[in-house]
Scaffold this motif. Sequence first.
Motif, PDB file in Angstrom:
ATOM      1  N   LEU A 250      16.670  26.423  27.804  1.00  0.00           N
ATOM      2  CA  LEU A 250      15.599  25.739  28.532  1.00  0.00           C
ATOM      3  C   LEU A 250      15.233  24.422  27.858  1.00  0.00           C
ATOM      4  O   LEU A 250      15.025  23.412  28.523  1.00  0.00           O
ATOM      5  CB  LEU A 250      14.379  26.655  28.636  1.00  0.00           C
ATOM      6  CG  LEU A 250      13.253  26.211  29.552  1.00  0.00           C
ATOM      7  CD1 LEU A 250      13.762  25.987  30.965  1.00  0.00           C
ATOM      8  CD2 LEU A 250      12.141  27.246  29.556  1.00  0.00           C
ATOM      9  N   ARG A 251      15.185  24.421  26.536  1.00  0.00           N
ATOM     10  CA  ARG A 251      14.912  23.165  25.812  1.00  0.00           C
ATOM     11  C   ARG A 251      15.987  22.131  26.110  1.00  0.00           C
ATOM     12  O   ARG A 251      15.689  20.969  26.351  1.00  0.00           O
ATOM     13  CB  ARG A 251      14.844  23.411  24.313  1.00  0.00           C
ATOM     14  CG  ARG A 251      13.578  24.066  23.863  1.00  0.00           C
ATOM     15  CD  ARG A 251      13.574  24.255  22.363  1.00  0.00           C
ATOM     16  NE  ARG A 251      12.334  24.874  21.942  1.00  0.00           N
ATOM     17  CZ  ARG A 251      12.039  25.141  20.681  1.00  0.00           C
ATOM     18  NH1 ARG A 251      12.897  24.843  19.722  1.00  0.00           N
ATOM     19  NH2 ARG A 251      10.887  25.699  20.376  1.00  0.00           N
ATOM     20  N   ALA A 252      17.233  22.554  26.080  1.00  0.00           N
ATOM     21  CA  ALA A 252      18.346  21.631  26.352  1.00  0.00           C
ATOM     22  C   ALA A 252      18.284  21.105  27.780  1.00  0.00           C
ATOM     23  O   ALA A 252      18.594  19.934  28.026  1.00  0.00           O
ATOM     24  CB  ALA A 252      19.676  22.333  26.097  1.00  0.00           C
ATOM     25  N   GLU A 253      17.866  21.959  28.699  1.00  0.00           N
ATOM     26  CA  GLU A 253      17.777  21.539  30.100  1.00  0.00           C
ATOM     27  C   GLU A 253      16.636  20.544  30.313  1.00  0.00           C
ATOM     28  O   GLU A 253      16.783  19.543  30.996  1.00  0.00           O
ATOM     29  CB  GLU A 253      17.555  22.767  30.980  1.00  0.00           C
ATOM     30  CG  GLU A 253      17.393  22.458  32.449  1.00  0.00           C
ATOM     31  CD  GLU A 253      17.144  23.716  33.253  1.00  0.00           C
ATOM     32  OE1 GLU A 253      15.986  23.907  33.690  1.00  0.00           O
ATOM     33  OE2 GLU A 253      18.085  24.503  33.432  1.00  0.00           O
ATOM     34  N   ARG A 254      15.497  20.827  29.706  1.00  0.00           N
ATOM     35  CA  ARG A 254      14.318  19.985  29.924  1.00  0.00           C
ATOM     36  C   ARG A 254      14.310  18.727  29.060  1.00  0.00           C
ATOM     37  O   ARG A 254      13.718  17.720  29.435  1.00  0.00           O
ATOM     38  CB  ARG A 254      13.044  20.796  29.659  1.00  0.00           C
ATOM     39  CG  ARG A 254      12.832  21.860  30.716  1.00  0.00           C
ATOM     40  CD  ARG A 254      11.537  22.571  30.517  1.00  0.00           C
ATOM     41  NE  ARG A 254      11.322  23.538  31.597  1.00  0.00           N
ATOM     42  CZ  ARG A 254      10.321  24.408  31.606  1.00  0.00           C
ATOM     43  NH1 ARG A 254       9.446  24.437  30.615  1.00  0.00           N
ATOM     44  NH2 ARG A 254      10.189  25.252  32.601  1.00  0.00           N
TER      45      ARG A 254
END
Length: 67
Positions: free
Chosen positions: A51-55
């Motif tokens: 999720l961090r990588a996506e956001r």
Amino acid sequence: MRLRPRTMTVQRASNKIRAELDRLQQEHDLTDVEMLRVLLEHQRELTTGLLRAERHPDDPDRKADEE
């Protein structure tokens, strides 16, 4: 029916992972609930990173909920 090229590879890996998880559960004498807790904690860590990588693709150290 044609299968995707990676279908059998993924199935073989899944079988090996399940067998290893069963072995580890027995080795550490974990109940099913304890084993599930371990797996869920690991899954939470993985999904947090994804999720961090996506956001924040350019800033992976930023928390997922940060603006």
